[in-house]
Design an enzyme around this catalytic site. Sequence first.
Site, PDB file in Angstrom:
ATOM      1  N   ARG A  46      11.847   3.275   5.464  1.00 26.78           N
ATOM      2  CA  ARG A  46      10.837   4.046   4.739  1.00 26.78           C
ATOM      3  C   ARG A  46      11.554   5.073   3.873  1.00 26.78           C
ATOM      4  O   ARG A  46      12.574   5.652   4.282  1.00 26.78           O
ATOM      5  CB  ARG A  46       9.901   4.777   5.702  1.00 26.78           C
ATOM      6  CG  ARG A  46       8.799   3.920   6.301  1.00 26.78           C
ATOM      7  CD  ARG A  46       7.787   3.417   5.264  1.00 26.78           C
ATOM      8  NE  ARG A  46       6.745   2.592   5.852  1.00 26.78           N
ATOM      9  CZ  ARG A  46       6.782   1.271   5.952  1.00 26.78           C
ATOM     10  NH1 ARG A  46       7.829   0.603   5.487  1.00 26.78           N
ATOM     11  NH2 ARG A  46       5.768   0.606   6.478  1.00 26.78           N
ATOM     12  N   GLU A  94       6.176   5.624  -3.364  1.00 31.37           N
ATOM     13  CA  GLU A  94       6.140   4.327  -4.067  1.00 31.37           C
ATOM     14  C   GLU A  94       4.787   4.141  -4.747  1.00 31.37           C
ATOM     15  O   GLU A  94       3.771   4.523  -4.172  1.00 31.37           O
ATOM     16  CB  GLU A  94       6.314   3.179  -3.050  1.00 31.37           C
ATOM     17  CG  GLU A  94       7.671   3.166  -2.404  1.00 31.37           C
ATOM     18  CD  GLU A  94       7.762   2.162  -1.256  1.00 31.37           C
ATOM     19  OE1 GLU A  94       6.851   1.320  -1.110  1.00 31.37           O
ATOM     20  OE2 GLU A  94       8.731   2.232  -0.499  1.00 31.37           O
ATOM     21  N   HIS A 120      10.199  -2.775  -2.828  1.00 31.62           N
ATOM     22  CA  HIS A 120       9.666  -2.972  -1.473  1.00 31.62           C
ATOM     23  C   HIS A 120       9.366  -4.454  -1.191  1.00 31.62           C
ATOM     24  O   HIS A 120       8.215  -4.856  -1.001  1.00 31.62           O
ATOM     25  CB  HIS A 120       8.408  -2.115  -1.260  1.00 31.62           C
ATOM     26  CG  HIS A 120       8.107  -1.875   0.189  1.00 31.62           C
ATOM     27  ND1 HIS A 120       7.530  -0.725   0.671  1.00 31.62           N
ATOM     28  CD2 HIS A 120       8.310  -2.641   1.287  1.00 31.62           C
ATOM     29  CE1 HIS A 120       7.390  -0.812   1.984  1.00 31.62           C
ATOM     30  NE2 HIS A 120       7.860  -1.978   2.380  1.00 31.62           N
TER      31      HIS A 120
HETATM   32  C1  8YV Z   1       5.587  -4.567   3.862  1.00 32.58           C
HETATM   33  C2  8YV Z   1       6.659  -2.974   5.552  1.00 32.58           C
HETATM   34  O1  8YV Z   1       5.603  -3.921   2.677  1.00 32.58           O
HETATM   35  O2  8YV Z   1       5.608  -4.015   7.402  1.00 32.58           O
HETATM   36  C3  8YV Z   1       6.024  -2.980   6.904  1.00 32.58           C
HETATM   37  O3  8YV Z   1       5.945  -1.898   7.512  1.00 32.58           O
HETATM   38  O4  8YV Z   1       7.147  -1.994   5.124  1.00 32.58           O
HETATM   39  C4  8YV Z   1       6.764  -4.153   4.668  1.00 32.58           C
HETATM   40  O5  8YV Z   1       7.438  -5.166   5.221  1.00 32.58           O
HETATM   41  C5  8YV Z   1       4.269  -4.378   4.439  1.00 32.58           C
HETATM   42  O6  8YV Z   1       4.185  -4.924   5.673  1.00 32.58           O
HETATM   43  C6  8YV Z   1       3.217  -4.970   3.517  1.00 32.58           C
HETATM   44  O7  8YV Z   1       1.969  -4.950   4.072  1.00 32.58           O
END
Ligand code: 8YV
Length: 321
Positions: free
Chosen positions: A240, A269, A287
Amino acid sequence: MAAQPTILVTRKLPEAVEARLQRDYAARLNPDDTVFSADELISRAAGADGLLVCPTDKLSAAVIERLPQSIRIAASFSVGYDHIDIEAAQARGLVVTNTPDVLSDATAEIAILLMLGAARRAGEGERLVRADGWTSWSPTFMLGRQVTGRRFGVLGMGKIGRITAERARSFGMEIHYHNRNRLDPALEAGAIFHDTVDDLLRHADVLSIHCPATPETDRLINERTLALLPAGAIVVNTARGNVIDDAALIDALRSGRLYAAGLDVFNNEPAIHPGYRTLDNAFLLPHLGSATVETRDAMGFRALDNLDAFFAGKAPVDRVT
Ligand code: 8YV
């Protein structure tokens, strides 16, 4: 036959996931994939039994408080749940679930891509070729850093951290890690444990961030901690954005104290700190950690498994509140 539960689905999901949603639920889909404002989310949720949300939906305490009483569960299409105020959910009796495990391989792939991209100047090279700026081969042209044999530091040795470490090991890297709790030797697989973040940083030629966003990890990588990394280190973040203090990282990249960074996640973001765009040694992705067809299907099915269990009166496997 009992009426199917109504689920508000906040974003457009993969086709196979939406097909299962429509088969088993009265699904309110979002074919235009617009991001709902808090007011929109609350009004669209009227009369629904549950939510299927994404990290782009900010379920703050104020939003949770205003959710229609009929909403009893929020299944998130993500492993991270920092977009949901867990305490407020708990207080309101809102069940929250996430989607762990199924995105670990995809995220580890992106972490390795970021490490290599940053170390071998892939972004710079790609931009040069596209701009028709590549004039000739030369023995000293666009030299990068080799990661083979270097130390790979994992901050947060959960499932994603461990898989990424395993991939890094195949480059002959020595694995170091810090985790709140030391892992069993079988899970450590030879990785060297450091009982403080500071100590890990002193031993990381590549630092790969895999910890969740919590108040304790907020800006954990900042001016003071960045200074602990060996000169010429590389920072990789697939966790993050808020684990990193952007201004401090940008300074360290600009001054050359750090060799490069590979980043897939950012504060705020998609409106990232503009300083990153000015740096050739920042390798940046939008991302994409879990963005593969297989993984996004699996995440959707996992969220649906959680909803199915909940509405069948069972405990969802991935319940976080
Ligand atoms: C995806 C993520 O952007 O799962 C997460 O926490 O940060 C990412 O893998 C997200 O899941 C999209 O919904």
